[in-house]
Design an enzyme around this catalytic site. Sequence first.
Site, PDB file in Angstrom:
ATOM      1  N   ASN A 454      83.787 -19.416  51.632  1.00  0.00           N
ATOM      2  CA  ASN A 454      84.579 -19.145  50.437  1.00  0.00           C
ATOM      3  C   ASN A 454      86.082 -19.067  50.729  1.00  0.00           C
ATOM      4  OD1 ASN A 454      83.723 -18.529  47.528  1.00  0.00           O
ATOM      5  ND2 ASN A 454      81.938 -17.905  48.720  1.00  0.00           N
ATOM      6  N   ASN A 479      72.744 -17.726  46.750  1.00  0.00           N
ATOM      7  CA  ASN A 479      73.461 -17.878  45.472  1.00  0.00           C
ATOM      8  C   ASN A 479      72.548 -18.306  44.322  1.00  0.00           C
ATOM      9  OD1 ASN A 479      73.049 -20.628  45.691  1.00  0.00           O
ATOM     10  ND2 ASN A 479      75.055 -21.010  46.625  1.00  0.00           N
ATOM     11  N   ILE A 480      73.146 -18.447  43.173  1.00  0.00           N
ATOM     12  CA  ILE A 480      72.374 -18.706  41.948  1.00  0.00           C
ATOM     13  C   ILE A 480      71.579 -19.997  42.014  1.00  0.00           C
ATOM     14  CG2 ILE A 480      73.941 -17.380  40.471  1.00  0.00           C
ATOM     15  CD1 ILE A 480      75.058 -20.090  39.452  1.00  0.00           C
ATOM     16  N   CYS A 541      80.272  -9.748  45.842  1.00  0.00           N
ATOM     17  CA  CYS A 541      79.772 -11.041  46.300  1.00  0.00           C
ATOM     18  C   CYS A 541      80.959 -11.987  46.154  1.00  0.00           C
ATOM     19  CB  CYS A 541      78.553 -11.477  45.495  1.00  0.00           C
ATOM     20  SG  CYS A 541      78.691 -11.300  43.708  1.00  0.00           S
ATOM     21  N   GLY A 544      81.364 -11.201  41.780  1.00  0.00           N
ATOM     22  CA  GLY A 544      80.965  -9.830  41.496  1.00  0.00           C
ATOM     23  C   GLY A 544      80.236  -9.658  40.182  1.00  0.00           C
TER      24      GLY A 544
END
Lengths: 759, 759
Positions: A454, A479-480, A541, A544
Amino acid sequence: MFSGVKPDKKSKVKGITQLGSRSSSSSSSHSSNSNTTRSNSSSGSGGSSSSSSSNKGGGRKSHSGSSSGSSSGSGSPPAGTPPHTQMASHESLNSESKSSSLNSKLGHESGGSPSPPKSACSSTSTTSTDHHHTNHQVSHVLTATSKMTVRDGSRTLRPDEPPLVPGEQLEGTAREVTYLCPYVGPKKGTLSVTNYRLIFRSPETDPPFELEVPLGVVSRIEKVGGANTSRGENSYGIEIFCKDIRNLRFAHKQNDSQYSMHLKRDMNISVFRRYRVRHNFAGYGASQTSEENHSRRMVTEKLLHYAFPASHKLPFFAFGYCEQYPENGWSVYEPIAELKRQGLPTESWRITRINEQYELCETYPAVWAVPAAASDNDLRNVAAFRSRGRIPVLSWIHPESQATITRCAQPLVGVSGKRSRDDEAYIQHIMDANAQSHKIFIMDARPSVNAVANKAKGGGYESEDAYQNAEVQFLDIHNIHVMRESLRKLQEVCYPHIDNSHWLSNLEATHWLDHIRCVLSGALRIADKVESHKTSVVVHCSDGWDRTAQLTALSMLMLDGYYRTIPGFAVLLEKEWLSFGHKFAQRVGHGDDRHQDADRSPVFLQFVDCVWQILKQFPHAFQFTEDMLITILDHLYSCLFGTFLYNSERERIEKEVKTKTISLWSLILSNKADFENPLYSSNTKHHVLFPRTSMRHLCLWDKYYCRWNPSMRQQEPVHIRYKELLHVKEQLEKHVDELRKELAARQTHDSPRVASAIV
Amino acid sequence: MFSGVKPDKKSKVKGITQLGSRSSSSSSSHSSNSNTTRSNSSSGSGGSSSSSSSNKGGGRKSHSGSSSGSSSGSGSPPAGTPPHTQMASHESLNSESKSSSLNSKLGHESGGSPSPPKSACSSTSTTSTDHHHTNHQVSHVLTATSKMTVRDGSRTLRPDEPPLVPGEQLEGTAREVTYLCPYVGPKKGTLSVTNYRLIFRSPETDPPFELEVPLGVVSRIEKVGGANTSRGENSYGIEIFCKDIRNLRFAHKQNDSQYSMHLKRDMNISVFRRYRVRHNFAGYGASQTSEENHSRRMVTEKLLHYAFPASHKLPFFAFGYCEQYPENGWSVYEPIAELKRQGLPTESWRITRINEQYELCETYPAVWAVPAAASDNDLRNVAAFRSRGRIPVLSWIHPESQATITRCAQPLVGVSGKRSRDDEAYIQHIMDANAQSHKIFIMDARPSVNAVANKAKGGGYESEDAYQNAEVQFLDIHNIHVMRESLRKLQEVCYPHIDNSHWLSNLEATHWLDHIRCVLSGALRIADKVESHKTSVVVHCSDGWDRTAQLTALSMLMLDGYYRTIPGFAVLLEKEWLSFGHKFAQRVGHGDDRHQDADRSPVFLQFVDCVWQILKQFPHAFQFTEDMLITILDHLYSCLFGTFLYNSERERIEKEVKTKTISLWSLILSNKADFENPLYSSNTKHHVLFPRTSMRHLCLWDKYYCRWNPSMRQQEPVHIRYKELLHVKEQLEKHVDELRKELAARQTHDSPRVASAIV
């Protein structure tokens, strides 16, 4: 057949029983149909018909609206079999789909039963061209009945018209449609589409087979088979993919002339050739005139329209739903009141309205609790150094040690390793606010590689050199996109059929429980730091609003028994999920037809699953049952309530959600008794729960993921259960008396704050 | 340290608390030590030390004798940590062996934690030559203390001598032995061997670490490392493989001179070479004189002696155990009384003593119930046509329909397809005895291929041509060898560590749950035929003493609530397993050192596992808890009681087991309260249980298979539980009152006979 009035049905559809004052002659605008209900109230879903005794159980489960008739609460043997035989044959199936296996000689499946077909027919060859045909001809097959329910109290419903919820309108009805149930086979009946639901009823069984699906739950609609190309029974229709694991297949009747042509084709291949030419021409032209074609086209159009209002610039149904509940769920969460409950303000923590206009952080709530040592200017400077201005603010404070959980987004470190003295000082303020510890933990929910990656996008994580006394820990939660893929795989192994012989390895391959374990472990670690080490924890994260919300909410649920009550859980969701900007609209894709949108992800479902895992381990520590969790998930998708609509508090204020829609908590608080856990012990409020998180202590939540499977159904009506409960209670009383005597004879110790899991 | 008298300890060792009359000055022959107990009563097993508050919980669990200090009941945080911190860190481990992972930065294991080493050191290089050395030198290290506990009331125990059960004698003690716990690491202490148990105590922790293993549980003993070759800490010792999943490693201290030689070796390789030569010579010669060597040798010899009495022509310890229990378990089962309870004799069924001398069938009991229409001569003719004379006799009769479950061995059909008119008529008599059905099912437990293959050995199955109105069904349950291999694999994935990231697929690969499912499904099918179809079922496998016993006992447990009470379960085991000749001695290998004997198989364990699965699904339908099942399994191996010794009723009569040993049911019935299920509802007695048998409704019984793992321990002392129960009870009372009101307002229906699973 439709003349009977049954209060249960009313309660079922509306999710409320108290409104006896709404009488039959419809003084309010949308309720004219609410009294004209069918005599049999339970509705089947997932394929099995329902019992004749729909009492508490049927009424209760169905409060969820979107899961009405779902397996868990109805307890219904198939029609025509006596209850105890039913259970036997139900169970004797030994698997999902083999009702005759018990009686068939040699038919017993042992270790390696063949996997049943995944679905009745394949949906790969859908013709999307039909989609673009406009409805130049309104067929009688799809009756256009818009507005018919409004201010028309004198009109009587036709026998196959379903009863509606206040604000619901029948938009069309298609007859001679076949629901291809993967469990009990095809059912012929009537498919109705309203501005809220899809309703299918088949009178083939007694009581009639029923299926209701709120359109909000629909993720994708596909046509199966061409009008003229499809041959054979049930090969022409639509397939509906739902966000709640199930898929639905409907077959529309084909034209008789086409059917006879099919027959001819069998006898004369030259006719078949002519036919194919004609079809190809018709298929890509605009001259489809057959009546049946319109049935499917109209259904599809209405479904697309009302399932995806956002894509059609229409309001969500929640803005039309006008039920009245005795409780107003919108008042369950008051940010200041909740902070006061936690003991704020304190010497070290203040409440600020700096974000009242959502100017400092548009995805954060209006009210924050921040370290008293930080000035408003400090807050602004910190916001500049945190992704999307999401600065560390208080989620929870320990009533004794004052150790806190704060949440935020990642710091904007970037490749150059930028620092912010204000941010560093701010974290120090958070640490200093807790006199018990000279250390602070920063829990980064991500795998460390992702956190590092990131930096390239301007984000990153706190360097321990810069943040004195802080220890950064990575919680390795993916992650998603990873979670979405995992759920997709889970659906594949759960619905419609489960392969018994490979169930465990198939389940493992989805990694769903791995992810659950990871989230639970992370939350446990946070709770442990705060409770056992009296050390404050900052959680973030990337932005957030996904993993961070999972972690803070779960650790708060472990630490604070208040959140394990019914209103407390509502507060927890309103606070940690809704007010702090979990993007419900994006993650669920409310009313949006882009089913492949990469922003969708089952982050909230995963959280609720984690809650269920804890509930399962501590059955006496929660005031609510899993039924409440299922109801919440159903209305996450249903769009019946305003609660989960939009992405942030700010958007909800803009859309006037609180005044124009009803809160899900209105339903739940008005029907609290239906969700109450009879095993709840209120003294567990003071306990901290540390659930076991190793794999063998986790289970698949089959009452949710596998609920469409009729084998998940209860084996007996709920009132039998109640009877049993009475007896259990008597036994317990006796036993407790003995224990009480025994206890009196022993020395009792102080009860520790931590409860024990029942595993 | 050993001066305190604590009744709990006494109860723990003896499995009984009522014997207050046995006072300290030992009037009875073997009890002189029973009063001289340590001040702290809980014992650790599997590695973790126990709590300071050993009350009900510790005392209760330990009734099992062989699982004393097992995790399930003791609720003990490690010494030195306050209870709530313990739970946190315990749980925070997130897995079995990483106590520091929570605090270590980046140390968090997510999906793919590395599998911990299976054991501290490998046992492959054991030197079996040591075995043949005779004890030409009785070392002081292994103190020979035979008979020291007998009639020696005035003698005080040395601090490291353990308290013994009546009849137990200390045979030797080895000091400076290290128990290599796979969970908490090495513990140095004293290893004692008695004629009943192995006892290890380490004073390193407070309370002392304790481990007790009845020698009956030992399957194999291997030496690890040579006396002179082994280098490095803990590389020289013994490994004990147990029938109850765990393996134990002990390291013996090595000779100082050898150790210094090792040190020298490090410095001077030439010394090492000399040493190796010397060793090789010594290793195959007879001149091992070092003291430490004797420590291990003596321990090994004593262990081999008392763990395998049958191989040494010694009596089982059960014949020396002289505890007194208020209840006499031998009287719990009276064959005639049980048949009368079932309503026999009837018009169609008679009771016969034709086998009183075990002449017609030596593996069958003395008393049978047979069709009244069959004469004694018929019985003899049928016996000639059934494997080992095991003819179809009654197991259970339905109280209403008179449908029956009968059991037998396979018919002697052979390759030529022999028939027996008498056998055919006999099966017809069984069918005719049930007026409700004109059909009979013959359930062959085997896979059909195995049934066919048995024809080559003279066995086979009933031809439907020969047996009118009979339908043969195969239940696909595999044989004892398949089950043994499955359990071996299960042990590999359960003990000592579980690989979280592959747990489900590893579990699946063992097929243990597949086999459980198969057995349960078969039993369910039998119960369904009898209950729902009112049709009689004849059950057999090959010899009718393994799979057949599983099936009849499980289906009876489903059909008849009496067997779900504590005495009823004892009757079920005595009848279907013991009296009908399940070869416990062979299957368990009681006292026999041939650990690779192909006759061993966990058939009974598998049955108990199936019982547990049903209990788990119907928590209110059993009078007993899983603790009772675990206790039964522990004493299946312990040889403390006579119950499971020998292979048949006839052998037990010959060995005078009933007069010379104590029954396990004496322990259980005398301590009934410890095994009682507080959730039991006695009205479920009239229910038939039809458990769900699909894979996702089955679980691994981790409280049994994984119990040596400290993470399985309860998180709080049991008395806290009791407190909670009081509160739950109050909550329940309130809730039940509400429900009662609600019920009164509704119409109640007749309760069906079938209960519902809680899944």
